[in-house]
Scaffold this motif. Structure first.
Motif, PDB file in Angstrom:
ATOM      1  N   MET A  36       0.821  -1.213   0.000  1.00  0.00           N
ATOM      2  CA  MET A  36       0.000   0.000   0.000  1.00  0.00           C
ATOM      3  C   MET A  36       0.862   1.274   0.000  1.00  0.00           C
ATOM      4  SD  MET A  36      -2.851   0.741   2.961  1.00  0.00           S
ATOM      5  CE  MET A  36      -3.460  -0.920   3.105  1.00  0.00           C
ATOM      6  N   CYS A 118      -6.081   5.625  -0.825  1.00  0.00           N
ATOM      7  CA  CYS A 118      -5.720   5.185  -2.176  1.00  0.00           C
ATOM      8  C   CYS A 118      -6.092   6.346  -3.079  1.00  0.00           C
ATOM      9  CB  CYS A 118      -6.533   3.931  -2.473  1.00  0.00           C
ATOM     10  SG  CYS A 118      -7.042   3.743  -4.168  1.00  0.00           S
ATOM     11  N   SER A 119      -5.140   6.804  -3.884  1.00  0.00           N
ATOM     12  CA  SER A 119      -5.384   8.024  -4.646  1.00  0.00           C
ATOM     13  C   SER A 119      -4.440   8.094  -5.831  1.00  0.00           C
ATOM     14  CB  SER A 119      -5.147   9.239  -3.721  1.00  0.00           C
ATOM     15  OG  SER A 119      -5.170  10.444  -4.436  1.00  0.00           O
ATOM     16  N   TRP A 247     -10.232   8.471  -5.562  1.00  0.00           N
ATOM     17  CA  TRP A 247      -9.789   8.511  -4.171  1.00  0.00           C
ATOM     18  C   TRP A 247     -10.623   7.538  -3.360  1.00  0.00           C
ATOM     19  CZ3 TRP A 247     -12.165   9.501   0.541  1.00  0.00           C
ATOM     20  CH2 TRP A 247     -11.293   9.601   1.648  1.00  0.00           C
ATOM     21  N   SER A 248      -9.991   6.862  -2.405  1.00  0.00           N
ATOM     22  CA  SER A 248     -10.737   5.963  -1.527  1.00  0.00           C
ATOM     23  C   SER A 248      -9.936   5.769  -0.248  1.00  0.00           C
ATOM     24  CB  SER A 248     -10.938   4.612  -2.222  1.00  0.00           C
ATOM     25  OG  SER A 248     -11.552   3.706  -1.348  1.00  0.00           O
ATOM     26  N   GLN A 249     -10.640   5.443   0.818  1.00  0.00           N
ATOM     27  CA  GLN A 249      -9.966   5.102   2.062  1.00  0.00           C
ATOM     28  C   GLN A 249      -9.804   3.589   2.135  1.00  0.00           C
ATOM     29  OE1 GLN A 249     -12.193   6.734   5.343  1.00  0.00           O
ATOM     30  NE2 GLN A 249     -10.393   7.766   6.129  1.00  0.00           N
ATOM     31  N   ILE A 250      -8.741   3.132   2.806  1.00  0.00           N
ATOM     32  CA  ILE A 250      -8.570   1.683   2.987  1.00  0.00           C
ATOM     33  C   ILE A 250      -8.627   1.417   4.489  1.00  0.00           C
ATOM     34  CG2 ILE A 250      -7.189  -0.337   2.396  1.00  0.00           C
ATOM     35  CD1 ILE A 250      -5.777   1.287   0.275  1.00  0.00           C
ATOM     36  N   SER A 255     -12.444  -2.729   1.679  1.00  0.00           N
ATOM     37  CA  SER A 255     -12.057  -1.566   0.873  1.00  0.00           C
ATOM     38  C   SER A 255     -10.718  -1.773   0.170  1.00  0.00           C
ATOM     39  CB  SER A 255     -12.055  -0.297   1.728  1.00  0.00           C
ATOM     40  OG  SER A 255     -11.334  -0.482   2.917  1.00  0.00           O
ATOM     41  N   TYR A 258     -11.534  -2.829  -3.325  1.00  0.00           N
ATOM     42  CA  TYR A 258     -11.963  -1.667  -4.108  1.00  0.00           C
ATOM     43  C   TYR A 258     -10.748  -0.827  -4.518  1.00  0.00           C
ATOM     44  CZ  TYR A 258     -14.597   2.377  -5.580  1.00  0.00           C
ATOM     45  OH  TYR A 258     -15.107   3.402  -6.318  1.00  0.00           O
ATOM     46  N   ALA A 259      -9.821  -0.604  -3.568  1.00  0.00           N
ATOM     47  CA  ALA A 259      -8.617   0.175  -3.862  1.00  0.00           C
ATOM     48  C   ALA A 259      -7.769  -0.525  -4.920  1.00  0.00           C
ATOM     49  CB  ALA A 259      -7.802   0.377  -2.586  1.00  0.00           C
ATOM     50  N   TYR A 263      -6.418   1.107  -8.470  1.00  0.00           N
ATOM     51  CA  TYR A 263      -5.012   1.152  -8.895  1.00  0.00           C
ATOM     52  C   TYR A 263      -4.778   0.351 -10.175  1.00  0.00           C
ATOM     53  CZ  TYR A 263      -3.158   3.473  -4.674  1.00  0.00           C
ATOM     54  OH  TYR A 263      -2.853   4.373  -3.687  1.00  0.00           O
ATOM     55  N   PRO A 364     -16.734   4.115  -2.636  1.00  0.00           N
ATOM     56  CA  PRO A 364     -15.335   4.536  -2.524  1.00  0.00           C
ATOM     57  C   PRO A 364     -15.053   5.225  -1.206  1.00  0.00           C
ATOM     58  CG  PRO A 364     -16.515   5.881  -4.129  1.00  0.00           C
ATOM     59  CD  PRO A 364     -17.383   4.719  -3.783  1.00  0.00           C
TER      60      PRO A 364
END
Length: 416
Positions: A36, A118-119, A247-250, A255, A258-259, A263, A364
């Motif tokens: 990550m 994640c961005s 953009w997303s939080q992990i 999640s 999803y991230a 990517y 997300p």
């Protein structure tokens, strides 16, 4: 000269990431085939005049973290150092505690990035935005838009639409405030430490006035969001740069899938060499798939879309994998099916077995894909490390803790 600081947290954080965080510090969990943190470091290293990357957290410096930093320094040709907090000091307390190391060499500005986001990391765009908006001594928050319900899980930003100045900031409000949310990526200059210092001094005074507590209430525990941004809003010092890219939080393991998908999609432009393609004698690939070169995959297997296969994985004949992360050393035996799941390190899925989650397309910006009201919601299935799933069973929407040998099917359960 610029620096970057990545806040990596510590072992008592990331509890929603269990059982995967039992085996590896959460920031090193592989997303789309690489740890990550590597996505953060790679982007920071590309910013012109970036001198150093500092990791701040309260993990014990272990072998995995040391090896990761050594390899990243070699690959990205940049100094990377780990600064260990003596306790969890919060997003502001950690950088204040290590302000001398951040300011050594006199950087003009520095980025702060949370490790669990994640961005596309639009860092150079934030630098340009800072030059155009406000004073050179202004601070910039990266923001994005969310829907009304999601936004209340985040820091909400009310901006002046003409100047992009932050007029009002509320962390996780109980009612709707704004659809612009804080992405956990900031551009600061050294002046920020004056503002954090004021909070530190106030905390010290408050502690002197209070009855002595059992040492938990530390003056150095400072939160950027609640303690600093709320106070700076409306002072013409804090601005928001809104990104249109992903953009997303992990926060939860769900999640991470999803991230990984986000990517993998980005790899078309940043790392096309990481995406697998259909080759003669190779497995059938559908959509975006990452396969580590050490994986051994039967040509009759079908992978994708949105699949990441780790080191030393074995995949047998007729296996179907979709929307999943398969970690190091896992063995998927002939004709098994893995959908919307994470298969842990060295785990085995038996012949004709199904390991399946329900694709509740995690929003997300919603970290709570795994639990709500304390119950397991229809979400992904996670196998911890060294789990054995027998042949011809179904594991549906369940979490299996490490080192379990299952002997039957399970549905909607946490298997301890």
């Amino acid at each position: 000269m610029l620096k970057a600081v990545i806040l990596i947290g510590g072992p008592q954080k990331g509890t929603r990431f269990r059982p995967l965080s039992f085996e590896v510090p959460k920031p090193l969990f592989p997303v789309a085939g690489v740890p990550m943190l590597q996505h953060h470091i790679e982007t920071c290293a590309k910013v012109p005049n970036m001198k150093e990357i500092l990791l701040i957290g309260f993990y014990q410096p272990n072998e995995e973290l040391t090896r990761f930093m050594f390899n990243a320094q070699q690959e990205f040709k940049i100094s990377i150092r780990y600064l260990q907090e003596y306790a969890a000091l919060g997003t502001g307390g950690g950088i204040y505690h290590f302000r001398d190391q951040i300011l050594s060499g006199n950087p003009a500005a520095f980025f702060i990035l949370n490790a669990d986001v994640c961005s596309a990391f639009p860092l150079t765009e934030m630098l340009s935005f800072q030059k155009e908006h406000g004073e050179p001594n202004s601070f910039v928050i990266l923001g994005t838009t969310a829907n009304r319900k999601q936004s209340m899980n985040y820091g909400c930003i009310v901006e002046n639409e003409e100047t992009n100045e932050v007029l009002h900031y509320v962390e996780k409000p109980s009612t709707f405030v704004s659809d612009i949310i804080n992405c956990g990526i900031y551009l600061f200059n050294p002046d920020i430490f004056q503002h954090i210092g004021k909070v530190f001094q106030k905390n010290q005074q408050d502690m002197l006035l209070e009855e002595p507590t059992n040492g938990w209430h530390r003056a150095e525990a400072i939160r950027l969001e609640q303690d600093i941004f709320t106070a700076l809003a409306g002072q013409r010092k804090l601005y928001v740069y809104k990104t249109l890219s992903f953009w997303s939080q992990i926060k939860s393991a769900g999640s991470a899938i999803y991230a990984s998908r986000l990517y993998l999609t980005q790899y078309h432009t940043t790392h096309p060499e990481r995406l697998a393609s259909n080759k003669e004698g190779g497995p059938r690939i559908s959509g975006n798939v990452y396969i580590h070169p050490t994986a051994n995959i039967d040509p009759t297997a079908m992978l994708g879309p949105n699949v990441s296969i780790g080191t030393g994985v074995t995949i047998g004949a007729g296996v179907r994998v979709r929307e999943s992360i398969i970690l190091h050393g896992a063995n998927l035996q002939d004709h098994c099916c893995v959908l919307n799941s994470i298969v842990g390190w060295d785990s085995t899925v038996g012949k004709w077995a199904r390991v399946e989650g329900t694709p509740s397309d995690p929003n997300p910006n919603d970290p709570y894909t795994l639990f709500s009201d304390g119950k397991l919601t229809p979400s992904i299935t996670i196998l911890g490390c060294n789990v054995t799933i027998p042949s011809e069973v179904i594991i549906l929407n369940s979490i299996v803790l490490p080192h379990k040998d299952l002997n039957r099917s399970f549905k909607n359960q946490i298997i301890l």
